[in-house]
Design a protein around this motif. Structure first.
Motif, PDB file in Angstrom:
ATOM      1  N   ARG A 101      47.726  37.847  46.384  1.00  0.00           N
ATOM      2  CA  ARG A 101      47.261  39.034  45.683  1.00  0.00           C
ATOM      3  C   ARG A 101      47.206  38.781  44.180  1.00  0.00           C
ATOM      4  O   ARG A 101      46.270  39.182  43.501  1.00  0.00           O
ATOM      5  N   GLY A 102      48.227  38.097  43.677  1.00  0.00           N
ATOM      6  CA  GLY A 102      48.245  37.785  42.260  1.00  0.00           C
ATOM      7  C   GLY A 102      47.116  36.854  41.871  1.00  0.00           C
ATOM      8  O   GLY A 102      46.439  37.058  40.853  1.00  0.00           O
ATOM      9  N   LYS A 103      46.878  35.827  42.672  1.00  0.00           N
ATOM     10  CA  LYS A 103      45.808  34.892  42.369  1.00  0.00           C
ATOM     11  C   LYS A 103      44.449  35.577  42.405  1.00  0.00           C
ATOM     12  O   LYS A 103      43.591  35.333  41.542  1.00  0.00           O
ATOM     13  N   VAL A 104      44.246  36.425  43.407  1.00  0.00           N
ATOM     14  CA  VAL A 104      42.975  37.137  43.529  1.00  0.00           C
ATOM     15  C   VAL A 104      42.774  38.072  42.338  1.00  0.00           C
ATOM     16  O   VAL A 104      41.677  38.159  41.769  1.00  0.00           O
ATOM     17  N   GLU A 105      43.823  38.770  41.944  1.00  0.00           N
ATOM     18  CA  GLU A 105      43.723  39.696  40.824  1.00  0.00           C
ATOM     19  C   GLU A 105      43.366  38.965  39.530  1.00  0.00           C
ATOM     20  O   GLU A 105      42.533  39.431  38.738  1.00  0.00           O
ATOM     21  N   ILE A 106      43.998  37.828  39.314  1.00  0.00           N
ATOM     22  CA  ILE A 106      43.721  37.042  38.103  1.00  0.00           C
ATOM     23  C   ILE A 106      42.289  36.518  38.122  1.00  0.00           C
ATOM     24  O   ILE A 106      41.566  36.591  37.114  1.00  0.00           O
ATOM     25  N   ARG A 107      41.853  36.001  39.260  1.00  0.00           N
ATOM     26  CA  ARG A 107      40.489  35.470  39.336  1.00  0.00           C
ATOM     27  C   ARG A 107      39.452  36.578  39.131  1.00  0.00           C
ATOM     28  O   ARG A 107      38.464  36.409  38.422  1.00  0.00           O
ATOM     29  N   LYS A 108      39.684  37.739  39.734  1.00  0.00           N
ATOM     30  CA  LYS A 108      38.739  38.850  39.551  1.00  0.00           C
ATOM     31  C   LYS A 108      38.719  39.311  38.095  1.00  0.00           C
ATOM     32  O   LYS A 108      37.665  39.686  37.561  1.00  0.00           O
ATOM     33  N   TYR A 109      39.877  39.300  37.460  1.00  0.00           N
ATOM     34  CA  TYR A 109      39.927  39.663  36.044  1.00  0.00           C
ATOM     35  C   TYR A 109      39.115  38.673  35.217  1.00  0.00           C
ATOM     36  O   TYR A 109      38.359  39.073  34.323  1.00  0.00           O
TER      37      TYR A 109
END
Length: 329
Positions: A125-133
């Motif tokens: 979830r953290g990785k996805v959130e950072i990439r989307k940001y």
């Protein structure tokens, strides 16, 4: 034509992966003399004297990051993946400072194609959130790359992380042990990182997929028995049980569960087997294709034996980099 990337700053250079990436960049004539490190002010880690160190407050303040990123062409971000807000601040500071490329703190499994309901959902979830940001900031001058490598083979074998205990000669096999899994060596990951920065146009705003080899637990066990000339003890478990154990431990804040969860998922195949049906980027990056498993195992086993019996064994052990959460994969 993509901008040339020359001045590189590395964040998290003292983790389990950091030294390999720093070494690959520092030894590459393309970047030699232009590598710098960002370090928290409380860190006691030392680096080669020719590498410039930027010390910033432990909370990574925006203004301090902007100052450190001034005149940098690229950032290799290996800050702890659990610190999502920190990564967003790093991205914002990079844009403010005019940085051209950031390599995100990925260096693991096939996150872009996995659901966040997996056993490792909290990390994913953290990785996805950072990439989307980061994607939301495209068009502001900063491009990105995510590197997918699977599990780190040499670190995982030395540490027992991938199910093989070199000291007790015991293998823990999930299910039948026949499902292919992707592994990459730490040094190869370092070389891939340097090559990504050397090919900015081909690697911009996408995930890059590499491995050292795609192999099974049974093939690793066979190589270990050949190299050690011993029959190993074998314990059996299931991917489902490993995933459950990992999830339960992590829910209690016990990060030793990450290994169970990753191996339970990876040895289960599916989308974790990212090399299936995909052309990897090894050739693009000038990396070896299908490195020799037995030769690699022999080198690792010999290295561990030398640590145990050599006169400097204690010193070598003490100098091993400290494990960081974001690079457990």
């Amino acid at each position: 034509m993509a901008s040339i990337l020359k001045n590189i700053i590395v964040i998290g250079a003292s983790g389990n992966l950091g030294p390999s990436i720093l070494s690959a960049l520092d030894s590459n004539p393309r970047f030699a003399g232009d590598i710098e490190v960002l370090s928290r002010s409380s860190s006691k880690t030392t680096f080669p004297p020719h590498i410039k160190i930027h010390r910033v407050s432990d909370s990574y303040p925006f203004d301090e990051l902007v100052a450190a990123f001034k005149d940098q062409d690229a950032i290799v971000d290996m800050a702890p993946i659990t610190e999502v807000a920190t990564h967003k601040t790093i991205i914002d500071a990079a844009i403010q400072a005019g940085v051209k490329r950031i390599i995100l703190s990925e260096f693991g499994t096939n996150v872009p194609e996995l659901q966040t309901t997996e056993p490792l959902a909290e990390i994913y979830r953290g990785k996805v959130e950072i990439r989307k940001y980061m994607e939301s900031k495209e068009g502001q001058g900063l491009t990105w790359t995510g590197l997918v490598v699977g599990a780190f083979f040499d670190w995982g074998l030395e540490d027992g992380f991938i199910g093989f205990d070199l000291k007790s000669k015991t293998a823990t096999i999930s299910d039948a042990g026949t499902t292919p899994t992707n592994f990459t060596l730490l040094a190869t990951t370092g070389l891939a990182t340097a090559a990504i920065l050397d090919k900015p146009a081909e690697t911009a705003n996408r995930y890059v997929f590499i491995n050292s080899f795609r192999t099974t637990q049974n093939e690793i066990l066979s190589a270990l028995q050949t190299v050690t000339r011993q029959k190993w003890n074998v314990k059996h478990t299931t991917c489902e049980e490993e995933s459950k154990t990992g999830r339960e431990k992590m829910e209690k804040g016990d990060w030793s569960g990450v290994g169970h969860a990753i191996m339970g998922a990876s040895y289960g195949g599916g989308k974790y087997d990212f090399a299936q049906g995909r052309e990897l980027d090894n050739e693009l990056l000038g990396l070896p294709v299908d490195e020799d498993l037995e030769t690699t195992v022999e080198r690792i086993v010999r290295g561990e034996q030398e640590k145990e019996v050599g006169p400097d064994a204690m010193m070598i052990t003490e100098d091993l980099p400290v494990l960081q959460r974001p690079n457990l994969e």
